[in-house]
Structures are given as structure tokens and as C-alpha cells.
Design a protein around this motif. Sequence first.
Motif, mmCIF file in Angstrom:
data_model
loop_
_atom_site.group_PDB
_atom_site.id
_atom_site.type_symbol
_atom_site.label_atom_id
_atom_site.label_comp_id
_atom_site.label_asym_id
_atom_site.label_seq_id
_atom_site.Cartn_x
_atom_site.Cartn_y
_atom_site.Cartn_z
ATOM 1 N N GLY A 1 28.796 42.999 18.298
ATOM 2 C CA GLY A 1 27.520 43.604 18.668
ATOM 3 C C GLY A 1 27.672 44.439 19.916
ATOM 4 N N ILE A 2 26.984 45.577 19.942
ATOM 5 C CA ILE A 2 27.079 46.477 21.100
ATOM 6 C C ILE A 2 25.797 47.301 21.213
ATOM 7 C CG2 ILE A 2 28.181 48.359 19.806
ATOM 8 C CD1 ILE A 2 29.961 48.715 22.392
ATOM 9 N N ALA A 3 25.399 47.573 22.441
ATOM 10 C CA ALA A 3 24.305 48.520 22.686
ATOM 11 C C ALA A 3 24.961 49.879 22.912
ATOM 12 C CB ALA A 3 23.511 48.101 23.922
ATOM 13 N N GLY A 4 24.367 50.931 22.404
ATOM 14 C CA GLY A 4 24.928 52.268 22.635
ATOM 15 C C GLY A 4 26.214 52.515 21.881
ATOM 16 N N LEU A 5 26.198 52.289 20.592
ATOM 17 C CA LEU A 5 27.399 52.457 19.768
ATOM 18 C C LEU A 5 27.977 53.867 19.881
ATOM 19 C CD1 LEU A 5 28.162 51.076 16.326
ATOM 20 C CD2 LEU A 5 28.475 53.506 16.699
ATOM 21 N N ASP A 6 27.146 54.879 19.888
ATOM 22 C CA ASP A 6 27.657 56.254 19.912
ATOM 23 C C ASP A 6 28.508 56.525 21.146
ATOM 24 O OD1 ASP A 6 26.395 56.788 17.474
ATOM 25 O OD2 ASP A 6 24.577 57.534 18.449
ATOM 26 N N ALA A 7 28.036 56.098 22.304
ATOM 27 C CA ALA A 7 28.788 56.304 23.548
ATOM 28 C C ALA A 7 30.077 55.485 23.540
ATOM 29 C CB ALA A 7 27.928 55.931 24.752
ATOM 30 N N ALA A 8 30.004 54.255 23.030
ATOM 31 C CA ALA A 8 31.201 53.412 22.957
ATOM 32 C C ALA A 8 32.235 54.035 22.028
ATOM 33 C CB ALA A 8 30.827 52.008 22.476
#
Length: 126
Positions: free
Chosen positions: A73-80
Motif C-alpha cells: 500500500g502506498i499514498a501517491g503511487l504516481d510520484a512513487a
Amino acid sequence: MSLISVDKTITIALSVKDRHASATWYQEMLGFELLYHADEAGWSEVQTNTAGVTIGLGEHTKPAPGNCVPVFGIAGLDAARQKLEQAKVKFDGDTDVVEGMVKTATFYDPDGNALMLAEDLTGAAE
């Protein structure tokens, strides 16, 4: 310091022939709790007895035996994803989006093991 920061959840994604039957098996054999069936996405999830760890059941007509993909799980998938791509991490195609549910991106470790990032789009994580 790490390049990206995943949250405190992990979903272990398994490829299965029949999600509903598999979910029942995990409930009856291991005491896991059914979280939901997302029939439109071909996906079901069960909560394990470990906090923050779920098993996702992806329905495929011919599942690959032994196929297991940890989903972080991650917030801000695009930036990651952008940061990982800049570090030459290989991704498997475009980011997949199921509107109002989840955004996912599959990538590979140096040995070719598949891993996935998932951003919750339901608003439940807010």
C-alpha cells in the motif's frame, strides 16, 4: 533513507480459478475474514489474522501455480512510480486504475520477482 515510503499494509496477491470458492476455503481452513468480492474487477480480499496483511484473490482462467505477488500500500503511487523509474526500476506496462477502488502498478526486483504498489482510491484510508 529509502527512495519511496510504503504504508503499513501488505496484500499478498494470489492467482486463483474461482475467487468465491477460494475465499470460502481461506475462511473455513484458516479462519480468515472475507472483506469483499469486487466482481467487476475479478478480485476478492480476505483479512488474515495478522494486522495489516490481507490476501487478494485475482481470478484467472489459468492461474500460474505458485504465483504470488506482494502488494504494498502506498499514498501517491504516481510520484512513487516516477522515482522508481528514475532509479531504473522496470515496470510491467502502464498503471492500472479501477475508478473509485484502486490504482496499481507492477514492477520487478533485480531477480525478476513481481511486486506491486497499490493506492487506495476508495477514500477509506483518509
